[in-house]
Design an enzyme around this catalytic site. Structure first.
Site, mmCIF file in Angstrom:
data_model
loop_
_atom_site.group_PDB
_atom_site.id
_atom_site.type_symbol
_atom_site.label_atom_id
_atom_site.label_comp_id
_atom_site.label_asym_id
_atom_site.label_seq_id
_atom_site.Cartn_x
_atom_site.Cartn_y
_atom_site.Cartn_z
ATOM 1 N N HIS A 58 11.355 25.968 -51.129
ATOM 2 C CA HIS A 58 12.555 26.793 -50.979
ATOM 3 C C HIS A 58 12.213 28.284 -51.017
ATOM 4 O O HIS A 58 13.067 29.098 -51.324
ATOM 5 C CB HIS A 58 13.550 26.464 -52.100
ATOM 6 C CG HIS A 58 14.044 25.045 -52.035
ATOM 7 N ND1 HIS A 58 13.676 24.084 -52.943
ATOM 8 C CD2 HIS A 58 14.865 24.427 -51.157
ATOM 9 C CE1 HIS A 58 14.258 22.928 -52.637
ATOM 10 N NE2 HIS A 58 14.983 23.108 -51.555
ATOM 11 N N LYS A 88 3.796 25.085 -41.273
ATOM 12 C CA LYS A 88 4.005 25.380 -39.856
ATOM 13 C C LYS A 88 4.899 26.610 -39.687
ATOM 14 O O LYS A 88 4.601 27.520 -38.921
ATOM 15 C CB LYS A 88 4.667 24.153 -39.217
ATOM 16 C CG LYS A 88 4.739 24.143 -37.734
ATOM 17 C CD LYS A 88 5.383 22.851 -37.258
ATOM 18 C CE LYS A 88 4.610 21.625 -37.706
ATOM 19 N NZ LYS A 88 5.174 20.374 -37.198
ATOM 20 N N LYS A 105 12.098 17.528 -44.262
ATOM 21 C CA LYS A 105 12.011 16.422 -43.301
ATOM 22 C C LYS A 105 12.936 15.305 -43.751
ATOM 23 O O LYS A 105 13.177 15.146 -44.953
ATOM 24 C CB LYS A 105 10.572 15.880 -43.227
ATOM 25 C CG LYS A 105 10.258 15.193 -41.927
ATOM 26 C CD LYS A 105 9.997 16.219 -40.834
ATOM 27 C CE LYS A 105 9.620 15.611 -39.522
ATOM 28 N NZ LYS A 105 9.071 16.631 -38.620
ATOM 29 N N SER A 125 13.843 25.973 -32.263
ATOM 30 C CA SER A 125 14.947 25.603 -33.155
ATOM 31 C C SER A 125 15.448 26.846 -33.895
ATOM 32 O O SER A 125 16.651 27.021 -34.113
ATOM 33 C CB SER A 125 14.491 24.572 -34.191
ATOM 34 O OG SER A 125 14.629 23.267 -33.678
HETATM 35 P P1 NAD Z 1 9.447 10.300 -29.411
HETATM 36 O O1 NAD Z 1 10.108 9.228 -30.176
HETATM 37 O O2 NAD Z 1 10.202 11.048 -28.380
HETATM 38 O O3 NAD Z 1 8.117 9.750 -28.693
HETATM 39 C C1 NAD Z 1 7.083 9.091 -29.321
HETATM 40 C C2 NAD Z 1 6.412 8.188 -28.293
HETATM 41 O O4 NAD Z 1 5.225 7.626 -28.863
HETATM 42 C C3 NAD Z 1 7.283 7.019 -27.858
HETATM 43 O O5 NAD Z 1 7.326 6.957 -26.434
HETATM 44 C C4 NAD Z 1 6.590 5.791 -28.460
HETATM 45 O O6 NAD Z 1 6.770 4.614 -27.709
HETATM 46 C C5 NAD Z 1 5.144 6.256 -28.450
HETATM 47 N N1 NAD Z 1 4.282 5.505 -29.365
HETATM 48 C C6 NAD Z 1 4.584 4.958 -30.561
HETATM 49 N N2 NAD Z 1 3.515 4.325 -31.080
HETATM 50 C C7 NAD Z 1 2.522 4.452 -30.173
HETATM 51 C C8 NAD Z 1 1.176 4.020 -30.121
HETATM 52 N N3 NAD Z 1 0.647 3.324 -31.128
HETATM 53 N N4 NAD Z 1 0.432 4.343 -29.036
HETATM 54 C C9 NAD Z 1 0.956 5.067 -28.027
HETATM 55 N N5 NAD Z 1 2.229 5.508 -28.014
HETATM 56 C C10 NAD Z 1 2.999 5.212 -29.072
HETATM 57 O O7 NAD Z 1 8.864 11.282 -30.534
HETATM 58 P P2 NAD Z 1 8.454 12.803 -30.360
HETATM 59 O O8 NAD Z 1 9.612 13.641 -30.716
HETATM 60 O O9 NAD Z 1 7.753 12.992 -29.057
HETATM 61 O O10 NAD Z 1 7.405 12.954 -31.555
HETATM 62 C C11 NAD Z 1 6.057 12.532 -31.441
HETATM 63 C C12 NAD Z 1 5.225 13.196 -32.518
HETATM 64 O O11 NAD Z 1 5.359 14.613 -32.394
HETATM 65 C C13 NAD Z 1 5.642 12.869 -33.950
HETATM 66 O O12 NAD Z 1 4.481 12.879 -34.762
HETATM 67 C C14 NAD Z 1 6.522 14.033 -34.332
HETATM 68 O O13 NAD Z 1 6.573 14.240 -35.736
HETATM 69 C C15 NAD Z 1 5.799 15.162 -33.628
HETATM 70 N N6 NAD Z 1 6.615 16.350 -33.373
HETATM 71 C C16 NAD Z 1 7.781 16.278 -32.673
HETATM 72 C C17 NAD Z 1 8.518 17.440 -32.423
HETATM 73 C C18 NAD Z 1 9.771 17.439 -31.589
HETATM 74 O O14 NAD Z 1 10.279 18.530 -31.289
HETATM 75 N N7 NAD Z 1 10.291 16.302 -31.156
HETATM 76 C C19 NAD Z 1 8.058 18.663 -32.919
HETATM 77 C C20 NAD Z 1 6.858 18.707 -33.620
HETATM 78 C C21 NAD Z 1 6.140 17.548 -33.833
#
Ligand code: NAD
Length: 471
Positions: free
Chosen positions: A64, A94, A106, A362
């Protein structure tokens, strides 16, 4: 949770490694690394068939030192408490690295979204939001969620609507969550922001001739072969921007397997194929690779994990052949794999910097919601008029007349998307330069991850030192 690696401990292992390069008292470092609040709660869901199911959920607020705290909400059957705490901690670091004025948080709901109808998902999301409201774990100045694995604009709109319904008349209610649809107070460019940020990060890394020479690579993105794991929001957009920037996506891995085409894959065609057939496999012109994890060991220039944490371990790290690992996912590299990558000379562009594009945009969305006006709305025409006046002076002085297309390209005035992209690009470039500086100032710092943690610890420590301790 038994049988699961404790992701929070892993994050703290890296923290401790970076903290060795500081001289802060142990108590202050302990305060930075601990997770301030964890709210764990269960609630009932009445399913479509009339049965009742108990849903397990969390919201963790790691630090915080700046308010509000901020971080995504994950829907996954794998969610567990220490994972949510770890992801909240990564958010703190980050935000510090990219100078976004938030603490880290989170949330997680332990569900497989595919197993629920849209109506059930809406009920789960609204009840989750209600629980957060009841305990003061959400609000524009308190805690602002965003999308993460398994969630997107749809869920963020439900959260915003639920929060507004429970706080009637609150003028800034829309700023309680980011990643909303544009029509619900979202900002242009948020959907693709994490992927776009990853592209800027990679482009910056590849622009440094000495670093590229050390890896045996040419400077620039052109022709770099990229393997992507996870074709979700992050993977899809990162692949798109890198491909448009000249790189070649040679393999894409999803849950069911991977596909390879050395000549290059178009992420959107692959996405449409998966949507149509239910699988990434058997994509025209590509060969199948199974199991999916084998894709991580394909020879390539850049490996982009964009699915989940804990992908690179002591076991598979020695077989990774990439020259650069661009961490789209949070925590894809376990602390056991990091020293192996260092030894192999792989350049790891760490998650807490590389995927910060999402939280950066964001932040822009939150600012937009609080100011209640679209970026560029007040200034676009003014800037356009100024630029047209300058063009007229140039025309008069040179005798050259610009075509209408040239005129509009030069003097179009920035709209919201231009400003968001510009803010994101500036953020990613300056943060990379800062990490390089930190690494150069501390010769013992072994890689960019430790440099990134060190930069973050310094910023958070400074905040705590200035704030003092209440009471
Ligand atoms: P998402 O749900 O849109 O996509 C994740 C994808 O990974 C899905 O298509 C899923 O089927 C695939 N997947 C799952 N297990 C898998 C495996 N074993 N092998 C290959 N593919 C697999 O999620 P996202 O928002 O793209 O987030 C993905 C990662 O990025 C997470 O670690 C998340 O914390 C991180 N992240 C996301 C954001 C954001 O803005 N969405 C920002 C920072 C970090």
């Amino acid at each position: 949770m038994s049988g699961q690696p404790n992701f929070f401990d892993e994050v703290n292992t890296t923290f401790d490694e970076a903290a060795r390069f500081t001289e802060y008292p142990k108590g202050l470092l302990d305060q930075i690394r601990c997770c301030n609040s964890v709210y764990r709660f269960d609630f009932p869901l009445r399913r479509q068939d009339g049965t009742i199911e108990v849903i397990h959920a969390w919201r963790a607020e790691h630090s915080h030192h700046k308010m509000p705290v901020k971080g995504g909400i994950r829907y996954s059957p794998e969610v567990y408490e220490e994972e949510v705490m770890a992801l909240a901690a990564l958010m703190t670091y980050k935000c510090a690295i990219v100078d976004v004025p938030f603490g880290g948080a989170k949330g997680g709901i332990k569900i497989e979204p595919k197993h629920y109808t849209v109506e059930e998902l809406e009920r789960i999301t609204r009840r989750y939001t209600h629980e957060l409201v009841k305990k003061g774990f959400i609000g524009p100045g308190i805690d602002v969620p965003a999308p993460d694995y398994g969630t997107g604009e749809r869920e963020m709109a439900w959260i915003a609507d639920t929060y507004a319904a429970l706080n009637p008349g609150q003028l800034d209610a829309l700023a309680c969550v980011t990643g909303k649809p544009i029509t619900q107070g979202g900002v242009r460019g948020r959907r693709e922001a994490t992927g776009r940020g990853l592209f800027y990060a990679l482009r910056e890394a590849c622009s440094r001739p000495a670093d590229m020479a050390r890896l045996g690579l040419a400077t620039g993105l052109e022709g770099k072969r990229i393997v992507v794991q996870g074709l979700g929001n992050v993977g899809y957009h990162a692949a798109k921007f890198c491909r448009e920037g000249g790189a070649i996506v040679t393999a894409i891995a999803e849950r069911e397997g991977a596909i390879v085409n050395p000549k290059g894959l178009n992420e959107d065609e692959v996405f449409q194929h998966r949507k149509k057939t239910g699988s990434i496999l058997d994509f025209p012109g590509a060969s199948n690779v199974q199991p999916s994890e084998a894709a991580l060991e394909i020879e390539c220039d850049v490996l982009l994990p964009a699915a989940l944490e804990g992908v690179f371990t002591l076991e598979n790290a020695p077989r990774v052949k990439a020259k650069i690992i661009l961490e789209g996912a949070n925590g894809p590299t376990t602390p056991a794999a990091d020293p192996i990558f260092r030894e192999k000379g792989i350049l790891v562009i760490p998650d807490i910097y590389a995927n910060a594009g999402g939280v950066t945009v964001s932040y822009f969305e939150w600012v937009k919601n609080l100011s209640h006006v679209r970026f560029g709305r007040m200034s676009k025409r003014h800037e356009m008029a100024n630029e047209l006046a300058i063009l007229r002076v140039i025309e008069a002085a040179t005798g050259k007349t610009f075509t209408e297309a040239e005129r509009m390209q030069i003097a179009k005035g920035p709209d919201e998307q231009d400003l968001v992209n510009s803010g994101l690009e500036e953020t990613m470039i300056s943060a990379y330069q800062e990490l390089i500086e930190v690494k150069e100032q501390h010769p013992g710092v072994p890689d960019l991850r430790i440099a990134a943690f060190l930069a973050a610890i310094n910023k958070v420590a400074r905040s705590y030192a200035e704030l003092g301790i209440f009471p």
